[in-house]
Design a protein around this motif. Sequence first.
Motif, PDB file in Angstrom:
ATOM      1  N   PRO A  32       0.790  -1.236   0.000  1.00 29.84           N
ATOM      2  CA  PRO A  32       0.000   0.000   0.000  1.00 29.84           C
ATOM      3  C   PRO A  32       0.824   1.289   0.000  1.00 29.84           C
ATOM      4  CG  PRO A  32      -0.962  -1.570   1.506  1.00 29.84           C
ATOM      5  CD  PRO A  32       0.332  -2.167   1.032  1.00 29.84           C
ATOM      6  N   LEU A  33       1.943   1.303   0.685  1.00 36.26           N
ATOM      7  CA  LEU A  33       2.788   2.496   0.701  1.00 36.26           C
ATOM      8  C   LEU A  33       3.923   2.405  -0.319  1.00 36.26           C
ATOM      9  CD1 LEU A  33       2.927   3.158   4.538  1.00 36.26           C
ATOM     10  CD2 LEU A  33       1.488   4.266   2.829  1.00 36.26           C
ATOM     11  N   GLY A  34       3.899   1.377  -1.161  1.00 36.97           N
ATOM     12  CA  GLY A  34       4.880   1.252  -2.236  1.00 36.97           C
ATOM     13  C   GLY A  34       6.155   0.523  -1.874  1.00 36.97           C
ATOM     14  N   ASP A  35       6.263   0.041  -0.650  1.00 37.15           N
ATOM     15  CA  ASP A  35       7.495  -0.625  -0.240  1.00 37.15           C
ATOM     16  C   ASP A  35       7.134  -1.840   0.599  1.00 37.15           C
ATOM     17  OD1 ASP A  35      10.218  -0.934  -0.020  1.00 37.15           O
ATOM     18  OD2 ASP A  35      10.438   0.459   1.639  1.00 37.15           O
ATOM     19  N   PRO A  36       7.389  -3.041   0.198  1.00 32.46           N
ATOM     20  CA  PRO A  36       8.187  -3.481  -0.937  1.00 32.46           C
ATOM     21  C   PRO A  36       7.360  -3.734  -2.199  1.00 32.46           C
ATOM     22  CG  PRO A  36       7.746  -5.347   0.476  1.00 32.46           C
ATOM     23  CD  PRO A  36       7.095  -4.142   1.119  1.00 32.46           C
ATOM     24  N   ILE A  37       8.076  -4.034  -3.271  1.00 33.09           N
ATOM     25  CA  ILE A  37       7.485  -4.405  -4.548  1.00 33.09           C
ATOM     26  C   ILE A  37       7.803  -5.881  -4.765  1.00 33.09           C
ATOM     27  CG2 ILE A  37       7.559  -4.028  -7.042  1.00 33.09           C
ATOM     28  CD1 ILE A  37       8.560  -1.163  -6.387  1.00 33.09           C
ATOM     29  N   GLU A  38       6.778  -6.686  -5.017  1.00 34.98           N
ATOM     30  CA  GLU A  38       7.001  -8.112  -5.236  1.00 34.98           C
ATOM     31  C   GLU A  38       7.010  -8.400  -6.731  1.00 34.98           C
ATOM     32  OE1 GLU A  38       4.622 -12.166  -4.345  1.00 34.98           O
ATOM     33  OE2 GLU A  38       4.922 -10.838  -2.620  1.00 34.98           O
ATOM     34  N   VAL A  39       8.090  -9.033  -7.201  1.00 36.28           N
ATOM     35  CA  VAL A  39       8.240  -9.343  -8.619  1.00 36.28           C
ATOM     36  C   VAL A  39       8.543 -10.829  -8.790  1.00 36.28           C
ATOM     37  CG1 VAL A  39       9.071  -7.038  -9.208  1.00 36.28           C
ATOM     38  CG2 VAL A  39      10.715  -8.797  -8.645  1.00 36.28           C
ATOM     39  N   THR A  40       8.282 -11.322  -9.989  1.00 36.03           N
ATOM     40  CA  THR A  40       8.681 -12.671 -10.363  1.00 36.03           C
ATOM     41  C   THR A  40       9.816 -12.541 -11.367  1.00 36.03           C
ATOM     42  OG1 THR A  40       6.442 -13.507 -10.057  1.00 36.03           O
ATOM     43  CG2 THR A  40       7.933 -14.848 -11.385  1.00 36.03           C
ATOM     44  N   VAL A  41      10.928 -13.183 -11.061  1.00 34.64           N
ATOM     45  CA  VAL A  41      12.105 -13.137 -11.923  1.00 34.64           C
ATOM     46  C   VAL A  41      12.700 -14.541 -12.012  1.00 34.64           C
ATOM     47  CG1 VAL A  41      13.573 -12.409  -9.997  1.00 34.64           C
ATOM     48  CG2 VAL A  41      14.357 -12.042 -12.304  1.00 34.64           C
TER      49      VAL A  41
END
Length: 73
Positions: free
Chosen positions: A46-55
């Motif tokens: 919600p506050l932009g931290d963290p960002i979860e990505v798939t790599v």
Amino acid sequence: MKTLRDVPVGATSKVVRIHGEGALKRRIMDMGITKGTELYVRKVAPLGDPIEVTVRGYELSLRKADADILEME
């Protein structure tokens, strides 16, 4: 310059360049994020931290500072 923070949730984007120097850049590269790697943005807190990505087939959470050094396509 478009960074990882600018990529919307549910989108896939390719890494063009990793800015930064030293330990921060090395840590990002050790996680498997290199030039040409595709990242899928799964979730953003919600506050932009963290960002979860798939790599490369696994999930990874990145801080805002880490996302800011990744220039995306």
